[in-house]
Write a protein that holds these residues in place. Structure first.
Motif, PDB file in Angstrom:
ATOM      1  N   PRO A  55       0.801  -1.237   0.000  1.00 62.40           N
ATOM      2  CA  PRO A  55       0.000   0.000   0.000  1.00 62.40           C
ATOM      3  C   PRO A  55       0.826   1.276   0.000  1.00 62.40           C
ATOM      4  N   TRP A  56       1.991   1.253   0.617  1.00 60.69           N
ATOM      5  CA  TRP A  56       2.819   2.473   0.652  1.00 60.69           C
ATOM      6  C   TRP A  56       3.514   2.742  -0.679  1.00 60.69           C
ATOM      7  N   GLU A  57       3.413   1.805  -1.612  1.00 55.32           N
ATOM      8  CA  GLU A  57       3.981   2.003  -2.943  1.00 55.32           C
ATOM      9  C   GLU A  57       2.961   2.558  -3.937  1.00 55.32           C
ATOM     10  N   ARG A  58       1.720   2.701  -3.540  1.00 60.21           N
ATOM     11  CA  ARG A  58       0.677   3.133  -4.460  1.00 60.21           C
ATOM     12  C   ARG A  58       0.774   4.627  -4.749  1.00 60.21           C
ATOM     13  N   LEU A  59       0.520   4.960  -6.001  1.00 55.09           N
ATOM     14  CA  LEU A  59       0.575   6.362  -6.444  1.00 55.09           C
ATOM     15  C   LEU A  59      -0.833   6.944  -6.439  1.00 55.09           C
ATOM     16  N   ASP A  60      -1.422   7.012  -5.254  1.00 53.23           N
ATOM     17  CA  ASP A  60      -2.827   7.395  -5.127  1.00 53.23           C
ATOM     18  C   ASP A  60      -3.029   8.876  -4.811  1.00 53.23           C
ATOM     19  N   ARG A  61      -1.950   9.649  -4.682  1.00 55.07           N
ATOM     20  CA  ARG A  61      -2.095  11.083  -4.425  1.00 55.07           C
ATOM     21  C   ARG A  61      -1.464  11.915  -5.549  1.00 55.07           C
ATOM     22  N   VAL A  62      -1.058  11.258  -6.608  1.00 53.59           N
ATOM     23  CA  VAL A  62      -0.321  11.954  -7.665  1.00 53.59           C
ATOM     24  C   VAL A  62      -1.169  13.035  -8.326  1.00 53.59           C
ATOM     25  N   GLU A  63      -2.385  12.718  -8.693  1.00 55.94           N
ATOM     26  CA  GLU A  63      -3.206  13.665  -9.446  1.00 55.94           C
ATOM     27  C   GLU A  63      -3.522  14.917  -8.648  1.00 55.94           C
ATOM     28  N   VAL A  64      -3.874  14.753  -7.378  1.00 51.11           N
ATOM     29  CA  VAL A  64      -4.186  15.934  -6.584  1.00 51.11           C
ATOM     30  C   VAL A  64      -2.936  16.760  -6.325  1.00 51.11           C
ATOM     31  N   LEU A  65      -1.786  16.097  -6.138  1.00 52.20           N
ATOM     32  CA  LEU A  65      -0.537  16.844  -5.964  1.00 52.20           C
ATOM     33  C   LEU A  65      -0.141  17.587  -7.233  1.00 52.20           C
ATOM     34  N   LYS A  66      -0.336  16.951  -8.382  1.00 57.41           N
ATOM     35  CA  LYS A  66      -0.071  17.618  -9.665  1.00 57.41           C
ATOM     36  C   LYS A  66      -0.944  18.837  -9.805  1.00 57.41           C
ATOM     37  N   SER A  67      -2.232  18.641  -9.553  1.00 52.08           N
ATOM     38  CA  SER A  67      -3.207  19.725  -9.762  1.00 52.08           C
ATOM     39  C   SER A  67      -2.903  20.902  -8.834  1.00 52.08           C
ATOM     40  N   GLU A  68      -2.729  20.637  -7.562  1.00 56.75           N
ATOM     41  CA  GLU A  68      -2.544  21.734  -6.625  1.00 56.75           C
ATOM     42  C   GLU A  68      -1.118  22.278  -6.649  1.00 56.75           C
ATOM     43  N   GLY A  69      -0.175  21.448  -7.118  1.00 54.18           N
ATOM     44  CA  GLY A  69       1.184  21.920  -7.226  1.00 54.18           C
ATOM     45  C   GLY A  69       1.376  22.965  -8.299  1.00 54.18           C
ATOM     46  N   ARG A  70       0.466  23.005  -9.274  1.00 52.15           N
ATOM     47  CA  ARG A  70       0.547  24.002 -10.351  1.00 52.15           C
ATOM     48  C   ARG A  70      -0.071  25.324  -9.953  1.00 52.15           C
ATOM     49  N   MET A  71      -0.867  25.314  -8.899  1.00 44.92           N
ATOM     50  CA  MET A  71      -1.630  26.500  -8.519  1.00 44.92           C
ATOM     51  C   MET A  71      -0.734  27.560  -7.861  1.00 44.92           C
TER      52      MET A  71
END
Length: 392
Positions: free
Chosen positions: A376-392
């Motif tokens: 479970p700690w290897e899952r990329l389950d926060r990538v999209e939200v980090l991408k989205s908010e990282g651009r803001m």
């Protein structure tokens, strides 16, 4: 600037790894029946003997002697001539319960005392600092030296188990030195493999088989060149191995278990510990954070440190280091971590589903960067939200 960096791994029959597997097999057996058990199981193995000790608090019963013997059998130590025999070895067990002074801080975190007590409103099982790390230099988000070392160790075990190299025995080690140009890996400079074998195997045959049937199967050909050095059983003989050749202890391969020395380490071992022990769960959470940050493109390399106080749920500190590879300011990355990752022990256990028997499989070939098992700690389950908010 060119530089070299080296990491090592070991096979499942290495005496320290044998002990890690026993401790985690016992943990898994207990968690199967009692997900809320407190387990800190330590194992020592020497010639003809396995000693199991530690602190375990549970209402369930597991046959520890049988777990030890079956784990050793699965590793491959089934005859005394291999250096250990799962059926004839002595198994000594000496266990006690968790200290009530520690338990009271784990049962109810400092923040929850005097309020509502939920089963996940727990404090950290100890003080300490844990590190997580990720880099984009491999598809597994792991440093190349440790990644290749693990792949060679896995291939060495596979060649033994399948009979492809029929003279191999369970004990073995691998080591890979990678040449970097700046911060990018460009070639493999040196590979060292020490593999236990039967007394009739010839050194020339061992060298040929391990290079051709193990190393070249898993190391990309473009990383090997005419100048790559191969040291195969450099002492010339490796017949005596396993616990007969060296005493094994749980938790003595913490750098093999993590990032091969590339990242810092807080010092706590993983195997045999239930997830209330932040040595384990905190390190898993830190890897989860670091991997998602790198996968989201916020940095090419990221090291995360989390620190805890015993009995307190909220981390006492959180820090990151992106080594100048960050695409956005580090303080913004920290704010995103704080927003999207709850790093209290109870939340880590719940969000990563850590009260399950998933640990024996982590006790060989590293706890991170695994593409052969679902962790479970290897899952990329926060990538999209980090991408989205990282651009803001």
């Amino acid at each position: 600037m060119k530089r070299l960096f080296t990491s090592e791994s070991v096979t499942c029959g290495h005496p320290d790894k044998m002990c890690d597997q026993i401790s985690d097999a016992i943990l898994d057996a207990i968690l199967t029946q009692d997900p809320y058990a407190r387990v800190a199981c330590e194992t020592m193995a020497t010639t003809g003997m396995v000693f199991v000790t530690g602190e375990i608090t549970t209402d369930c019963y597991v046959d520890i002697e049988n777990i030890v013997r079956e784990t050793v059998r699965d590793i491959g130590y089934t005859r005394a001539k291999y250096g250990f025999d799962c059926d004839s070895c002595a198994v000594v067990v000496s266990l006690k319960g968790q200290s009530p002074d520690i338990a009271q801080g784990v049962d109810v975190a400092l923040e929850a005392r005097g309020g509502t007590n939920g089963r996940e409103a727990i404090g950290a099982g100890d003080q300490g600092m844990m590190f997580g790390y990720a880099t984009d230099e491999t598809p597994a988000f792991m440093p190349l030296p440790i990644y290749l070392s693990h792949e060679i160790a896995k291939a060495l075990d596979a060649a033994r188990r399948s009979g492809e190299i029929d003279y191999l025995r369970p004990d073995g080690k691998s080591q890979v030195t990678v040449e970097y140009d700046g911060d990018r890996p460009v070639r493999v400079d040196t590979i060292v493999v020490s593999a236990q074998h039967n007394e009739k195997a010839e050194q020339e045959a061992i060298r040929h088989d391990i290079i051709e049937k193990v190393i070249k199967k898993v190391v990309p050909h473009n990383l090997l060149d005419a100048s790559t050095n191969f040291y195969i059983n450099p002492t010339g003989r490796f017949v005596i191995g396993g616990p007969k050749g060296d005493v094994g202890l749980t938790g003595r391969k913490i750098i093999v278990d993590t990032y091969g020395g590339v990242a810092r380490h807080g010092g706590g071992a993983f195997s045999g510990k239930d997830p209330t022990k932040v040595d384990r769960s905190g390190a898993y959470a830190a890897r989860h954070v670091a991997k998602n940050i790198v996968a989201a493109g916020l940095a090419r390399t990221c090291e995360v440190q989390i620190a805890y106080a015993i009995g307190v749920a909220k981390p006492v500190s959180l820090a990151i280091n992106t080594f100048g590879t960050n695409a956005i300011p580090e303080d913004k990355i920290l704010a995103l971590i704080d927003k999207h990752f709850d790093l209290s022990p109870g939340a880590i256990i719940h969000n990563l589903g850590l009260r399950r028997p998933i640990y024996r499989q982590t006790a060989t070939y590293g706890h991170f960067g695994r593409n052969d098992i679902d962790l479970p700690w290897e899952r990329l389950d926060r990538v999209e939200v980090l991408k989205s908010e990282g651009r803001m």
